[in-house]
Structure formats: C-alpha cells, structure tokens
Write a protein that holds these residues in place. Structure first.
Motif, mmCIF file in Angstrom:
data_model
loop_
_atom_site.group_PDB
_atom_site.id
_atom_site.type_symbol
_atom_site.label_atom_id
_atom_site.label_comp_id
_atom_site.label_asym_id
_atom_site.label_seq_id
_atom_site.Cartn_x
_atom_site.Cartn_y
_atom_site.Cartn_z
ATOM 1 N N VAL A 29 0.804 -1.221 0.000
ATOM 2 C CA VAL A 29 0.000 0.000 0.000
ATOM 3 C C VAL A 29 0.836 1.270 0.000
ATOM 4 N N TYR A 30 2.065 1.200 0.567
ATOM 5 C CA TYR A 30 2.917 2.405 0.591
ATOM 6 C C TYR A 30 3.737 2.540 -0.675
ATOM 7 N N CYS A 31 3.706 1.518 -1.532
ATOM 8 C CA CYS A 31 4.563 1.509 -2.718
ATOM 9 C C CYS A 31 3.767 1.713 -3.994
ATOM 10 N N ILE A 67 20.276 -5.931 -7.542
ATOM 11 C CA ILE A 67 19.182 -6.072 -8.492
ATOM 12 C C ILE A 67 17.880 -5.891 -7.717
ATOM 13 N N THR A 68 17.009 -5.033 -8.272
ATOM 14 C CA THR A 68 15.780 -4.741 -7.557
ATOM 15 C C THR A 68 14.657 -4.533 -8.570
ATOM 16 N N GLY A 69 13.561 -3.913 -8.136
ATOM 17 C CA GLY A 69 12.442 -3.717 -9.048
ATOM 18 C C GLY A 69 11.486 -2.695 -8.464
ATOM 19 N N GLY A 70 10.287 -2.884 -8.779
ATOM 20 C CA GLY A 70 9.366 -4.007 -8.911
ATOM 21 C C GLY A 70 9.949 -5.241 -8.221
ATOM 22 N N GLU A 71 9.396 -6.359 -8.536
ATOM 23 C CA GLU A 71 9.936 -7.583 -7.950
ATOM 24 C C GLU A 71 10.887 -8.220 -8.969
ATOM 25 N N PRO A 72 12.193 -8.190 -8.679
ATOM 26 C CA PRO A 72 13.160 -8.643 -9.683
ATOM 27 C C PRO A 72 12.951 -10.093 -10.110
ATOM 28 N N LEU A 99 20.506 -8.840 -4.210
ATOM 29 C CA LEU A 99 19.194 -8.388 -4.644
ATOM 30 C C LEU A 99 18.302 -8.023 -3.469
ATOM 31 N N THR A 100 17.305 -7.218 -3.774
ATOM 32 C CA THR A 100 16.236 -6.909 -2.819
ATOM 33 C C THR A 100 14.967 -7.520 -3.380
ATOM 34 N N THR A 101 14.293 -8.306 -2.562
ATOM 35 C CA THR A 101 13.141 -9.057 -3.058
ATOM 36 C C THR A 101 12.036 -9.094 -2.021
ATOM 37 N N ASN A 102 10.821 -9.314 -2.491
ATOM 38 C CA ASN A 102 9.720 -9.496 -1.537
ATOM 39 C C ASN A 102 9.653 -10.945 -1.059
ATOM 40 N N VAL A 123 15.361 -9.172 2.163
ATOM 41 C CA VAL A 123 13.959 -9.558 1.955
ATOM 42 C C VAL A 123 13.093 -8.539 2.694
ATOM 43 N N SER A 124 12.118 -7.990 1.993
ATOM 44 C CA SER A 124 11.244 -6.984 2.598
ATOM 45 C C SER A 124 10.082 -7.679 3.284
ATOM 46 N N LEU A 125 9.887 -7.361 4.541
ATOM 47 C CA LEU A 125 8.819 -8.002 5.316
ATOM 48 C C LEU A 125 8.406 -7.037 6.417
ATOM 49 N N THR A 163 12.264 -3.707 6.904
ATOM 50 C CA THR A 163 10.897 -3.455 7.361
ATOM 51 C C THR A 163 10.594 -1.968 7.261
ATOM 52 N N VAL A 164 9.542 -1.613 6.558
ATOM 53 C CA VAL A 164 9.127 -0.217 6.531
ATOM 54 C C VAL A 164 8.368 0.049 7.838
ATOM 55 N N ALA A 165 8.817 1.069 8.555
ATOM 56 C CA ALA A 165 8.189 1.412 9.833
ATOM 57 C C ALA A 165 6.896 2.169 9.542
ATOM 58 N N ILE A 191 13.065 1.110 7.789
ATOM 59 C CA ILE A 191 13.114 2.195 6.806
ATOM 60 C C ILE A 191 11.954 3.144 7.066
ATOM 61 N N GLU A 192 12.236 4.432 7.040
ATOM 62 C CA GLU A 192 11.141 5.408 7.127
ATOM 63 C C GLU A 192 10.420 5.476 5.790
ATOM 64 N N VAL A 193 9.125 5.615 5.856
ATOM 65 C CA VAL A 193 8.340 5.622 4.621
ATOM 66 C C VAL A 193 8.547 6.956 3.886
ATOM 67 N N MET A 194 8.797 6.860 2.590
ATOM 68 C CA MET A 194 9.118 8.061 1.793
ATOM 69 C C MET A 194 7.961 8.446 0.876
ATOM 70 N N PRO A 195 7.819 9.736 0.620
ATOM 71 C CA PRO A 195 6.706 10.202 -0.211
ATOM 72 C C PRO A 195 6.994 10.016 -1.699
ATOM 73 N N ASP A 203 -2.538 7.792 3.369
ATOM 74 C CA ASP A 203 -2.136 9.067 3.948
ATOM 75 C C ASP A 203 -0.659 8.972 4.344
ATOM 76 N N ARG A 204 0.203 9.682 3.609
ATOM 77 C CA ARG A 204 1.648 9.581 3.850
ATOM 78 C C ARG A 204 2.054 10.004 5.258
ATOM 79 N N LEU A 205 1.516 11.145 5.702
ATOM 80 C CA LEU A 205 1.913 11.627 7.025
ATOM 81 C C LEU A 205 1.423 10.666 8.103
ATOM 82 N N HIS A 328 6.941 6.120 -8.541
ATOM 83 C CA HIS A 328 6.859 5.128 -7.479
ATOM 84 C C HIS A 328 8.243 4.550 -7.214
ATOM 85 N N MET A 329 8.411 4.060 -6.004
ATOM 86 C CA MET A 329 9.661 3.398 -5.633
ATOM 87 C C MET A 329 9.943 2.235 -6.594
ATOM 88 N N SER A 330 8.900 1.569 -7.051
ATOM 89 C CA SER A 330 9.086 0.410 -7.919
ATOM 90 C C SER A 330 9.632 0.802 -9.286
HETATM 91 N N1 SAM Z 1 9.888 -5.817 -4.583
HETATM 92 C C1 SAM Z 1 11.107 -5.830 -3.888
HETATM 93 C C2 SAM Z 1 10.896 -5.671 -2.406
HETATM 94 O O1 SAM Z 1 9.780 -5.340 -2.002
HETATM 95 O O2 SAM Z 1 11.866 -5.880 -1.679
HETATM 96 C C3 SAM Z 1 12.121 -4.813 -4.373
HETATM 97 C C4 SAM Z 1 11.621 -3.448 -4.737
HETATM 98 S S1 SAM Z 1 10.886 -2.512 -3.410
HETATM 99 C C5 SAM Z 1 10.446 -1.011 -4.241
HETATM 100 C C6 SAM Z 1 12.325 -2.123 -2.444
HETATM 101 C C7 SAM Z 1 12.078 -1.610 -1.054
HETATM 102 O O3 SAM Z 1 11.451 -0.365 -1.127
HETATM 103 C C8 SAM Z 1 11.219 -2.495 -0.191
HETATM 104 O O4 SAM Z 1 11.914 -2.792 1.001
HETATM 105 C C9 SAM Z 1 10.010 -1.635 0.103
HETATM 106 O O5 SAM Z 1 9.500 -1.897 1.378
HETATM 107 C C10 SAM Z 1 10.586 -0.250 -0.025
HETATM 108 N N2 SAM Z 1 9.597 0.790 -0.323
HETATM 109 C C11 SAM Z 1 8.679 0.840 -1.299
HETATM 110 N N3 SAM Z 1 7.991 2.002 -1.275
HETATM 111 C C12 SAM Z 1 8.514 2.733 -0.250
HETATM 112 C C13 SAM Z 1 8.257 4.022 0.288
HETATM 113 N N4 SAM Z 1 7.325 4.807 -0.226
HETATM 114 N N5 SAM Z 1 9.004 4.423 1.342
HETATM 115 C C14 SAM Z 1 9.968 3.641 1.883
HETATM 116 N N6 SAM Z 1 10.267 2.410 1.415
HETATM 117 C C15 SAM Z 1 9.544 1.959 0.361
#
Ligand code: SAM
Ligand code: SF4
Length: 334
Positions: A29-31, A67-72, A99-102, A123-125, A163-165, A191-195, A203-205, A328-330
């Motif tokens: 939802v934040y991505c 290597i990252t993505g989206g989901e690489p 790599l960074t992966t879900n 691994v993002s969790l 982990t996104v806080a 990780i702090e959530v970024m806009p 709601d980002r804030l 988007h971050m992706s």
């Molecule tokens: N799909 C993979 C994953 O989720 O690990 C790789 C790409 S994802 C965009 C990379 C990282 O960005 C993940 O850890 C995700 O939680 C983080 N991310 C995505 N949107 C974000 C945001 N708005 N602020 C902070 N971190 C964000």
C-alpha cells in the motif's frame, strides 16, 4: 587506466542498483496503488542490454550491484542475467552481487541465486501476522514468503530483513520482529516511509513513524550500542547487546544521509537516476543502442554522474509532505 566515477561533490560512485522490472506480484500500500499501469514489455531493456550496461559500469569502477524492481524475480529468465554477472565476481571486478526481493519467488530461485554467486539478500517483510501481511501487500501471502526465507537460508544465503516502519501498523510488532530475526540469525533494518508516487487514498503523514521514536522504544527493552560501521549506504547500525543482533535504521526523513551517497540507480528502461529523491534523470538507452562499442555509453554515464545532486529534499517536519517525487519506488527500485 580508466578514470573512476566521481560526482561533483567528490563522492566516488561504486554501487549500482538496477531495477530489472517495474512489475510486481504484490501491491504494497505504501509503494503502489491497486491499479498500476506498467510499462509495455517492449520498452524494457533486454537481458543482454542490462548485462552490457552493468558490465560498462563495472568497467568504470562499480564494485557492488544490487538487483531490484518491482519484484526482480518475476522478470522472465532473470536468472540468466545473474548467471552472466557471476563472471565479474569470478574476475574480482565485482565484489558483491545481491538483490532486494519481496521473497515470493525465493523458494524457486534460492539455490540458483547462490550458484550464481549471490551470498546476501535483502527480503522486505513488514509484519509476521498473516492477515496484516495480506492487508499491507494486498496480493501477498505470508507463508509463501516464509518458505522463501527458509529456502534462502538453506541455500546458504545470508538474509537481512527490511521493514518499513508504519505508524499504527507494525509498531506493536517491534519486539516480535526483532526477536524473530535474532532467532533466525538475520539482521533487521527499518526504513522510514518516503513520499514517492501516487498510492491512491493512503495518507503519507499518517503512515510516518519516525525511527528516532522506534529507537527509543527498542531501548526500553534492549541495551543499544551504536556501531561505527557504515556501508557507504544510508543505514546506521546498533547492536542489541542482549541478542548480539544488528539493527539498521534508514532515516531519509529524520536524518539526511546524502553526504556519503555512493550509488546510482537505473530503471528497466535504461534511465539513470543519480538521486532517489529527485526527479532529475538521464537516458542511457539511446547511447547504449547507438553503437556496439561502449564509448558513447561511457560518455553518457559520466555526463549523468556530473549532474548528481547533493541530496534529496524529503521533509515532513512542518507537518506537511515536502520534497515528494512523482514516480513510485518500484520505478527506480528501492
Ligand atoms: N519488490 C522488492 C521488495 O519489495 O523488496 C524490491 C523493490 S521494493 C520497491 C524495495 C524496497 O522499497 C522495499 O523494502 C520496500 O519496502 C521499499 N519501499 C517501497 N515504497 C517505499 C516508500 N514509499 N518508502 C519507503 N520504502 C519503500
Ligand atoms: Fe512490490 Fe516491493 Fe513495491 Fe511491495 S515494495 S509493491 S513487493 S515492489
């Protein structure tokens, strides 16, 4: 001898993050918003082009490739690309391929990643609760990711959890997450959530949980020792004396870390972004395709790095979301 890549602020560029696809099998939802429009596949650089591009960067002094993505791991035949990159590990030019992966596809690919020379993965969790996991990722299922993490560790990959806080979402799991990671010998980075990007009605804030607060909560239960260790990246680390585990904090909002930035990012269409938090970018696809030798490409890479900005402008301090970027971050790869 080739001149190394150094930006206008005398930061050596030794780290490349490559997004190999903007697609994903989750919709965190934040991505992302629920209905994303993805690039037509024909816009993407081919795997051979991605190989040539990375090889050019390695020739210019890049030593670490993420290597990252989206989901690489949802990009078709992506393991072929990893296998190709392993030649640079063998030659010693590349020090780390990662790599960074879900985690959703790790059960399938962990052994092959290890065979290609990958040794550490992120691994993002964000939660260990099945229902919350389904809510936050919209399309993801926790057991599949947990099986992926098991497979990665069995294959010999060192796993770090990112982990996104998120305020009101995983505040109550701080200790559960830390203890779970410690029990599996995994480091954990918050990780702090970024806009970044339009994510629909979220709601980002409201999502923002400052890591300074998170750190204070951790200190209520654990003795934290600051570690001097920096990886040239944004994370600052502490050790929890009771478990010996390392916890990282990536604080784009509450503490700007741009002075030591050593990285650039490339999208799956060959755009180079020299700052995650700025709109400025340059095209590398055209010079890549213009000629079979790499001279034009190398010139374009150097020209892009000459434009690397001092840093990002994300700022929530005035109770408003400032410094937002539209993509988007992706798109750029996290
Ligand atoms: N799909 C993979 C994953 O989720 O690990 C790789 C790409 S994802 C965009 C990379 C990282 O960005 C993940 O850890 C995700 O939680 C983080 N991310 C995505 N949107 C974000 C945001 N708005 N602020 C902070 N971190 C964000
Ligand atoms: Fe996909 Fe990663 Fe974005 Fe989640 S954070 S939607 S897994 S790219």
């Amino acid at each position: 001898m080739t001149q190394p890549l150094v930006d206008p602020f005398q930061r050596a560029i030794t780290y490349l993050r490559l997004s190999v696809t903007d697609r994903c099998d989750f919709r965190c939802v934040y991505c992302m918003s629920e209905n994303m429009t993805f690039l037509p596949k024909k816009e993407l650089l081919t795997l051979e082009e991605l190989d040539r591009l990375c090889t050019a960067f390695i020739g210019l002094g890049v030593e670490k490739l993420r290597i990252t993505g989206g989901e690489p791991l949802v990009r078709r035949d992506i393991l072929t690309f990893f296998e190709g990159m392993s030649r640079h590990l063998d030659s010693g030019a590349l020090k780390e391929l990662t790599l960074t992966t879900n985690g959703s596809q790790l059960e399938r690919f962990a052994d092959q990643l290890y065979a290609a020379g990958v040794r550490r993965i992120n691994v993002s969790l964000d939660t260990l609760d099945e229902q919350k996991f389904a809510d936050i990722t919209r399309w993801g299922r926790l057991p599949q990711v947990l099986r992926g993490i098991d497979a990665a560790q069995r294959a010999g990959l060192r796993v770090k959890i990112n982990t996104v806080a998120l305020k009101g979402f995983n505040e109550d799991e701080l200790f559960t997450l830390a203890e779970w990671c410690a029990s599996r010998d995994m480091d954990l980075t918050f990780i702090e959530v970024m806009p970044m990007g339009d994510i629909g009605n979220e709601d980002r804030l409201g999502q923002y949980w400052a890591l300074s607060d998170l750190r204070s909560s951790l200190a209520e239960r654990y003795t934290l020792t600051d570690l001097a260790e920096r990886t040239g990246g944004p994370a600052r680390y502490v050790r929890l004396e009771e478990t010996g585990q390392k916890i990282g904090f990536i604080t784009p909002l509450s503490h700007n870390f741009c002075e030591s930035c050593n990285r650039v990012r490339i999208t799956c269409t060959g755009e180079i972004y020299t700052c995650l938090g700025q709109e400025g970018h340059s095209d590398l696809r055209k010079p890549l395709r213009a000629s079979g030798d790499d001279l034009q490409l190398e010139d374009a890479i150097r020209a892009a790095i000459a434009l690397k900005p001092r840093g990002h402008d994300f700022d929530y301090s005035r109770q408003d979301v400032a410094g937002r970027v539209s993509r988007h971050m992706s798109h750029t790869g996290g």
